[in-house]
Design an enzyme around this catalytic site. Structure first.
Site, PDB file in Angstrom:
ATOM      1  N   ASP A  63       0.811  -1.220   0.000  1.00  0.00           N
ATOM      2  CA  ASP A  63       0.000   0.000   0.000  1.00  0.00           C
ATOM      3  C   ASP A  63       0.841   1.265   0.000  1.00  0.00           C
ATOM      4  O   ASP A  63       2.064   1.223   0.176  1.00  0.00           O
ATOM      5  CB  ASP A  63      -0.975  -0.001   1.190  1.00  0.00           C
ATOM      6  N   ASN A 131      -7.455  -2.936  14.541  1.00  0.00           N
ATOM      7  CA  ASN A 131      -8.826  -3.317  14.180  1.00  0.00           C
ATOM      8  C   ASN A 131      -8.827  -4.505  13.211  1.00  0.00           C
ATOM      9  O   ASN A 131      -9.816  -4.759  12.536  1.00  0.00           O
ATOM     10  CB  ASN A 131      -9.572  -2.122  13.565  1.00  0.00           C
ATOM     11  N   HIS A 133      -7.190  -4.853  10.438  1.00  0.00           N
ATOM     12  CA  HIS A 133      -7.022  -4.617   8.995  1.00  0.00           C
ATOM     13  C   HIS A 133      -5.755  -5.317   8.505  1.00  0.00           C
ATOM     14  O   HIS A 133      -4.783  -5.468   9.258  1.00  0.00           O
ATOM     15  CB  HIS A 133      -7.030  -3.119   8.638  1.00  0.00           C
ATOM     16  N   GLU A 138      -9.806  -2.144   5.642  1.00  0.00           N
ATOM     17  CA  GLU A 138     -10.405  -1.876   6.943  1.00  0.00           C
ATOM     18  C   GLU A 138     -11.627  -2.771   7.147  1.00  0.00           C
ATOM     19  O   GLU A 138     -12.132  -3.359   6.183  1.00  0.00           O
ATOM     20  CB  GLU A 138     -10.813  -0.394   7.009  1.00  0.00           C
TER      21      GLU A 138
HETATM   22  C1  F6R Z   1       1.451  -1.572   6.072  1.00  0.00           C
HETATM   23  C2  F6R Z   1       0.128  -2.161   6.186  1.00  0.00           C
HETATM   24  C3  F6R Z   1      -0.644  -2.146   7.459  1.00  0.00           C
HETATM   25  C4  F6R Z   1       0.211  -2.383   8.706  1.00  0.00           C
HETATM   26  C5  F6R Z   1      -0.651  -2.272   9.958  1.00  0.00           C
HETATM   27  C6  F6R Z   1       0.176  -2.439  11.223  1.00  0.00           C
HETATM   28  O1  F6R Z   1       1.977  -1.741   4.779  1.00  0.00           O
HETATM   29  O2  F6R Z   1      -0.362  -2.637   5.228  1.00  0.00           O
HETATM   30  O3  F6R Z   1      -1.654  -3.120   7.408  1.00  0.00           O
HETATM   31  O4  F6R Z   1       0.796  -3.644   8.620  1.00  0.00           O
HETATM   32  O5  F6R Z   1      -1.284  -1.037   9.991  1.00  0.00           O
HETATM   33  O6  F6R Z   1       1.043  -1.359  11.362  1.00  0.00           O
HETATM   34  P1  F6R Z   1       2.208  -1.354  12.456  1.00  0.00           P
HETATM   35  O7  F6R Z   1       3.160  -2.432  12.049  1.00  0.00           O
HETATM   36  O8  F6R Z   1       2.825   0.010  12.355  1.00  0.00           O
HETATM   37  O9  F6R Z   1       1.551  -1.637  13.759  1.00  0.00           O
END
Ligand code: F6R
Length: 248
Positions: A63, A131, A133, A138
């Site tokens: 992403d 959450n 995701h 989401e």
């Molecule tokens: C990042 C992504 C997100 C993160 C998630 C956890 O490329 O796709 O799904 O893996 O938001 O983020 P952290 O590792 O910062 O807790």
């Protein structure tokens, strides 16, 4: 679903780096799907220290924020170069990161076509949101969606505000691989550490498969390994029955 519980963040990073490096050693032309965020930073450090050759490897990132230039210090493009690509011998032309500028849904469609042209992702690395995701899919996201523009929830914006000067500066939308895209990866590893992630992990592993919990779809993937530390495993009812590599 295979679940590996390790002692802490460092052990999680080592375990994940071993799986990625084994994949590249087995097939030097591997296509690897990569994530950003705090979770994989330690894994990237471990991978850099292994000094393996990435010269024939292709990578696809999950992403990117919409509406900030790729050179922005907080873009995922910048994150990937700072945390990994500047330190390995990967070819710039083999690096793919979704384009968060211009016609986003067109960019998304082209991104999915490009992944297909490379015969799909061999190994996808995932983190998970509080959450549940995965990528920026989401709760409520369709399980069949491709790469497209997505709105970030308040919870994700709050979690990511730690990197920006203020919460208002966090982009409100992103371009993200869809769950339909990432479920096509041949093998998936998902990493999580810390108590903030314990309910997301519980629902992903033990809950019903529902679009309200994006991670839960992974129960249907034929080759998923979840690597979590003791804190992220705290809410798992099944944790007593799982192998714990947490030797003192
Ligand atoms: C990042 C992504 C997100 C993160 C998630 C956890 O490329 O796709 O799904 O893996 O938001 O983020 P952290 O590792 O910062 O807790």
């Amino acid at each position: 679903m295979k679940v590996i519980i390790v002692k802490n963040y460092d052990e999680m990073s080592k375990e994940a780096a071993k799986i990625v490096s084994d994949q590249i050693e087995k097939n030097s032309k591997s296509v690897i799907g990569l994530a950003t965020g705090g979770t994989p930073e330690g894994m990237y450090k471990e991978l850099i220290n292994k000094r393996l050759s990435w010269k024939d490897v292709t990578t696809f990132n999950l992403d990117e924020y919409v509406g900030i230039p790729k050179e922005h210090p907080l873009s995922y493009y910048t994150y990937m170069y700072e945390n990994l690509f500047n330190h390995i011998d990967i070819k710039h032309e083999n690096v793919f990161i979704p384009n968060g500028n211009g016609d986003i849904n067109k960019n998304g469609k082209e991104y999915d076509e490009l992944i297909q042209k490379h015969n799909g992702v061999d190994l996808q690395v995932l983190g998970i949101g509080e959450n549940a995701h995965i990528a920026f899919n989401e709760p409520g996201s369709s399980f069949t969606a491709g790469t497209r523009e997505v709105e970030l929830t308040e919870s994700t914006i709050n979690a990511n505000a730690r990197y920006f000067a203020s919460k208002d500066e966090v982009p409100k939308t992103a371009i993200s691989m869809g769950i339909g895209t990432l479920m096509k990866a041949k093998k998936i590893i998902l990493l999580a550490s810390g108590t903030k992630k314990m309910f997301a992990i519980k629902d992903t592993i033990e809950g019903p498969i529902t679009e309200k919990v994006p991670g839960s779809i992974l129960q249907k993937h034929p080759d998923v390994t979840i690597i979590i530390d003791e804190d992220a495993a705290k809410a798992l009812e099944s944790r007593m029955h799982l192998a714990c590599a947490c030797e003192e």
